[in-house]
Design a protein around this motif. Structure first.
Motif, PDB file in Angstrom:
ATOM      1  N   ASP A 199       0.736  -1.137   0.119  1.00 19.90           N
ATOM      2  CA  ASP A 199      -0.021   0.104   0.006  1.00 19.90           C
ATOM      3  C   ASP A 199       0.761   1.392  -0.051  1.00 19.90           C
ATOM      4  O   ASP A 199       0.573   2.125  -0.644  1.00 19.90           O
ATOM      5  CB  ASP A 199      -0.927   0.086   1.230  1.00 19.90           C
ATOM      6  CG  ASP A 199      -2.050  -0.857   1.018  1.00 19.90           C
ATOM      7  OD1 ASP A 199      -2.230  -1.405   0.025  1.00 19.90           O
ATOM      8  OD2 ASP A 199      -2.595  -1.412   2.247  1.00 19.90           O
ATOM      9  N   HIS A 233       2.295   1.813  -3.451  1.00 21.50           N
ATOM     10  CA  HIS A 233       1.145   1.932  -4.298  1.00 21.50           C
ATOM     11  C   HIS A 233       0.887   3.700  -4.051  1.00 21.50           C
ATOM     12  O   HIS A 233       0.862   4.360  -5.016  1.00 21.50           O
ATOM     13  CB  HIS A 233      -0.011   1.411  -4.148  1.00 21.50           C
ATOM     14  CG  HIS A 233      -1.182   1.734  -4.798  1.00 21.50           C
ATOM     15  ND1 HIS A 233      -1.695   1.090  -6.070  1.00 21.50           N
ATOM     16  CD2 HIS A 233      -1.901   2.737  -4.827  1.00 21.50           C
ATOM     17  CE1 HIS A 233      -2.380   1.423  -6.825  1.00 21.50           C
ATOM     18  NE2 HIS A 233      -2.829   2.772  -5.786  1.00 21.50           N
ATOM     19  N   ARG A 234       0.602   3.969  -2.901  1.00 19.56           N
ATOM     20  CA  ARG A 234       0.440   5.303  -2.518  1.00 19.56           C
ATOM     21  C   ARG A 234       1.384   6.359  -2.944  1.00 19.56           C
ATOM     22  O   ARG A 234       1.203   7.456  -3.385  1.00 19.56           O
ATOM     23  CB  ARG A 234      -0.174   5.135  -0.889  1.00 19.56           C
ATOM     24  CG  ARG A 234      -0.801   6.456  -0.751  1.00 19.56           C
ATOM     25  CD  ARG A 234      -1.542   6.232   0.799  1.00 19.56           C
ATOM     26  NE  ARG A 234      -2.360   7.362   1.068  1.00 19.56           N
ATOM     27  CZ  ARG A 234      -1.276   8.018   1.821  1.00 19.56           C
ATOM     28  NH1 ARG A 234      -0.036   7.929   2.014  1.00 19.56           N
ATOM     29  NH2 ARG A 234      -1.942   9.151   2.180  1.00 19.56           N
ATOM     30  N   ALA A 247       1.344   6.864  -6.623  1.00 17.43           N
ATOM     31  CA  ALA A 247      -0.012   7.404  -6.954  1.00 17.43           C
ATOM     32  C   ALA A 247       0.055   8.873  -6.745  1.00 17.43           C
ATOM     33  O   ALA A 247      -0.272   9.773  -7.802  1.00 17.43           O
ATOM     34  CB  ALA A 247      -1.167   6.769  -6.370  1.00 17.43           C
ATOM     35  N   SER A 303       5.408  -2.995  -5.939  1.00 20.41           N
ATOM     36  CA  SER A 303       3.911  -1.983  -5.838  1.00 20.41           C
ATOM     37  C   SER A 303       4.213  -0.900  -6.693  1.00 20.41           C
ATOM     38  O   SER A 303       3.304  -0.558  -7.532  1.00 20.41           O
ATOM     39  CB  SER A 303       3.371  -1.969  -4.559  1.00 20.41           C
ATOM     40  OG  SER A 303       2.340  -1.098  -4.524  1.00 20.41           O
ATOM     41  N   SER A 325       4.672  -1.452 -10.358  1.00 14.68           N
ATOM     42  CA  SER A 325       3.457  -1.963 -10.991  1.00 14.68           C
ATOM     43  C   SER A 325       2.405  -0.796 -11.381  1.00 14.68           C
ATOM     44  O   SER A 325       1.886  -0.589 -12.132  1.00 14.68           O
ATOM     45  CB  SER A 325       2.920  -3.012 -10.623  1.00 14.68           C
ATOM     46  OG  SER A 325       2.319  -2.703  -9.385  1.00 14.68           O
ATOM     47  N   GLN A 326       2.561   0.139 -10.153  1.00 11.77           N
ATOM     48  CA  GLN A 326       1.476   1.189 -10.044  1.00 11.77           C
ATOM     49  C   GLN A 326       2.048   2.406 -11.267  1.00 11.77           C
ATOM     50  O   GLN A 326       1.242   2.733 -12.160  1.00 11.77           O
ATOM     51  CB  GLN A 326       1.464   1.956  -8.902  1.00 11.77           C
ATOM     52  CG  GLN A 326       0.632   3.396  -8.844  1.00 11.77           C
ATOM     53  CD  GLN A 326      -0.762   3.225  -8.956  1.00 11.77           C
ATOM     54  OE1 GLN A 326      -1.118   4.320  -9.199  1.00 11.77           O
ATOM     55  NE2 GLN A 326      -1.385   2.177  -9.306  1.00 11.77           N
ATOM     56  N   TYR A 386       0.584   3.264 -15.842  1.00 15.48           N
ATOM     57  CA  TYR A 386       0.432   4.609 -16.531  1.00 15.48           C
ATOM     58  C   TYR A 386       1.550   5.046 -17.462  1.00 15.48           C
ATOM     59  O   TYR A 386       1.881   6.185 -17.836  1.00 15.48           O
ATOM     60  CB  TYR A 386       0.210   5.570 -15.390  1.00 15.48           C
ATOM     61  CG  TYR A 386      -1.083   5.489 -14.819  1.00 15.48           C
ATOM     62  CD1 TYR A 386      -2.441   5.957 -15.198  1.00 15.48           C
ATOM     63  CD2 TYR A 386      -0.729   4.821 -13.561  1.00 15.48           C
ATOM     64  CE1 TYR A 386      -3.339   5.518 -14.497  1.00 15.48           C
ATOM     65  CE2 TYR A 386      -1.996   4.627 -12.714  1.00 15.48           C
ATOM     66  CZ  TYR A 386      -3.371   4.883 -13.238  1.00 15.48           C
ATOM     67  OH  TYR A 386      -4.570   4.580 -12.736  1.00 15.48           O
ATOM     68  N   ARG A 446      -4.796   2.833  -1.718  1.00 10.99           N
ATOM     69  CA  ARG A 446      -4.668   2.622  -3.185  1.00 10.99           C
ATOM     70  C   ARG A 446      -5.359   3.493  -3.985  1.00 10.99           C
ATOM     71  O   ARG A 446      -6.181   3.269  -4.664  1.00 10.99           O
ATOM     72  CB  ARG A 446      -5.217   1.158  -3.476  1.00 10.99           C
ATOM     73  CG  ARG A 446      -4.952   0.029  -2.523  1.00 10.99           C
ATOM     74  CD  ARG A 446      -3.677  -0.513  -2.606  1.00 10.99           C
ATOM     75  NE  ARG A 446      -3.296  -1.288  -3.829  1.00 10.99           N
ATOM     76  CZ  ARG A 446      -2.031  -1.907  -3.656  1.00 10.99           C
ATOM     77  NH1 ARG A 446      -1.278  -2.008  -2.760  1.00 10.99           N
ATOM     78  NH2 ARG A 446      -1.698  -2.540  -4.785  1.00 10.99           N
ATOM     79  N   VAL A 494      -6.224   6.264  -6.741  1.00  5.41           N
ATOM     80  CA  VAL A 494      -5.959   6.250  -8.244  1.00  5.41           C
ATOM     81  C   VAL A 494      -5.900   7.468  -8.644  1.00  5.41           C
ATOM     82  O   VAL A 494      -6.527   8.341  -8.777  1.00  5.41           O
ATOM     83  CB  VAL A 494      -7.380   5.776  -8.824  1.00  5.41           C
ATOM     84  CG1 VAL A 494      -7.219   5.566 -10.375  1.00  5.41           C
ATOM     85  CG2 VAL A 494      -7.994   4.286  -8.344  1.00  5.41           C
TER      86      VAL A 494
END
Lengths: 339, 339
Positions: free
Chosen positions: B69, B72-73, B76, B113, B116-117, B121, B199, B201
């Motif tokens: 997480d 990811h965060r 993002a 993570s 891949s995040q 994009y 997570r 977006v």
């Protein structure tokens, strides 16, 4: 977390793991994780990028260095990575972690010194982030422009190449030892070593001249010390190397500090790190030409051949006629301290 | 350090000080410190750059979020800054601070993570640095490519513009409150809020579509909350703003969490921050067109007009027909915690 037998990683293992997760170069990326800078491709061809994170208490001690020194040194260390590719500094991005309620004077000195050190080499501080943190944190991400030149990589070394370095080595390690011993930083014998530690000079002009020559095969900057960095260059080139101890250009101020403190000047020169001189390889017949080019571009800066690239494997030190492994292992951020 | 009466700085004051030391835009820099991204010029025209530093214990709590997480965060949040310019993500540079002897599984989950995040994009992790640190540190520096488009700045807002946001607000703040209260993250009513926090977006496709439309005047991402971020956009545009509380698209899951915990869903929507939705301004007559473009580009993502740009000064909240200052002040990293 793994439920049992967790694997703990060294710095090199972390870099390898991150590189494998990121995937290698290819597509619009010419060189990925593992050189001094990433080399972008496609529409961004000609750009190189480096980033460094410095943590108070790990990489610098505000009891030993002024905020201005810390700012200067952070910027110089990153400029040195651009220099190692032969790039012209272009843009910098600063992330700053500061304890709650930072003082204006502290921020002014730290960042002002960074900005002026960057500006001296054509770099513009263009963005950043500021956050609260228990200790001072400095992350710089620098973009350099290659123009029409190809960046000089670590991997281009050829068998039989001369291994050369710019300047003198060991000053930074000696200067740090001097400060840590609580000695007078203005002592005339030690002052050059203290300056080498606190206000290192990135070899931007020299790096550019070496890249422009077209005859340098491989290059990197000496950030962790030749004993750590030469094995990296040799490995990237698929070779080994041999260094002659007597040819290593030990900083006279490091020798003076070693005599005063009972330290090892050659140890600082090979393993102390953070001298931010350039190390490069070329045909032995090119050394003289390159020494002239560097001296002209960088105010008389010396170039010294210290060894050769060999079939390997490994990097050896030839000392009093005998070959031994280079045992000065430099600085691994994640190695346990030796007792 | 100043010998007496040292000035202690807030986050905005630090940013202003750093910006004044760095010097403004000009030359090869189109937009410097103060927008979501720096906008490069000259040979690097078309590139935008953002950087963010995240500190364990300040920005994330590994007791509440998994390493995956957190990775990811972090990615993002940075992608969201590129989205706010209308840029396509291109390259990422990761500086990672880790405690001594980090576990392989931790590094794999965190960085995997992130990678891949980013890859989702079009972003390639191209370089970085790893160092030892007392706590986990994550600095990402991202490069985005504008192609032929002009980046959408904060400063382009015009008097009378509609102020719009994408998506729903308050989910992230509610999700964090839910986790901090020790409640079940899988509770169906709260799960969307928890996901919004852990997570998020990034609105990359929406940002691109909004920039491509050519009719968006100003844009930024909601990282600190509309109560902090709208005053920034309005100020950069030389204007004020008025927001109608009843039009703020509060996340239904935030409302559910507020009911369960006794919190304030509108407070999270305006001041909770970290929703990473986009806020933009345009002629009131363009809202419908832009809503259609965003819905098409980003899988049905909503666009809601929440207010107007006014002559100002300041940003007010219109609530039950009465105008009041926006008192939800969002997150200033250097503000003392309220007792």
């Amino acid at each position: 977390m793994a439920p049992d037998a967790p694997t703990h990683l060294s710095e090199e293992e972390i870099i390898s793991l991150v590189a494998s997760l990121a995937g290698g170069a290819g597509g619009d990326l010419t060189v990925g994780i593992g050189d001094d800078c990433a080399v972008l491709g496609g529409a961004q061809a000609g750009l190189v990028v480096t980033t460094d994170l410095l943590v108070q208490g790990v990489h610098f001690d505000l009891g030993l260095m002024s905020p201005s020194d810390v700012g200067h040194r952070s910027m110089a260390a990153n400029l040195s990575d651009l220099a190692a590719m032969g790039a012209n500094p272009a843009y910098g991005f600063l992330s700053l972690g500061l304890p709650a309620r930072p003082q204006a004077s502290f921020v002014s000195e730290l960042v002002g010194s960074m900005v002026s050190q960057g500006r001296a080499y054509g770099l513009k501080l263009a963005g950043g982030d500021t956050v609260k943190s228990p200790q001072v944190l400095i992350n710089l991400c620098l973009l350099g422009a290659m123009g029409a030149l190809a960046p000089v990589l670590r991997s281009g070394g050829r068998l039989g190449d001369a291994v050369c370095v710019t300047g003198r080595l060991g000053g930074s390690g000696a200067g740090l030892a001097w400060l840590q011993a609580g000695r007078d930083p203005d002592d005339p014998a030690a002052a050059p070593a203290v300056a080498a530690h606190c206000r290192p000079v990135p070899r931007v002009e020299a790096g550019r001249a070496l890249a422009e020559s077209g005859v340098v095969h491989a290059m990197m900057d000496l950030s962790d010390g030749m004993a750590s960095d030469l094995p990296r260059l040799a490995r990237a080139s698929g070779l080994g190397a041999a260094v002659e101890a007597e040819r290593v250009p030990v900083d006279p101020s490091a020798t003076a500090v070693a005599e005063a403190l009972g330290g090892d000047a050659l140890g600082w020169a090979l393993g102390g790190g953070e001298d931010f001189e350039l190390m490069f390889t070329c045909d032995p017949g090119s050394v003289e030409l390159l020494a002239d080019l560097v001296a002209e571009a960088a105010g008389g800066l010396a170039v010294t051949q210290v060894g050769r690239l060999t079939p390997g494997p490994g990097v050896s030190l030839i000392r009093r006629g005998k070959e031994e492994p280079i045992t000065y292992t430099g600085y691994d951020h994640f190695r346990e301290p030796t007792p």
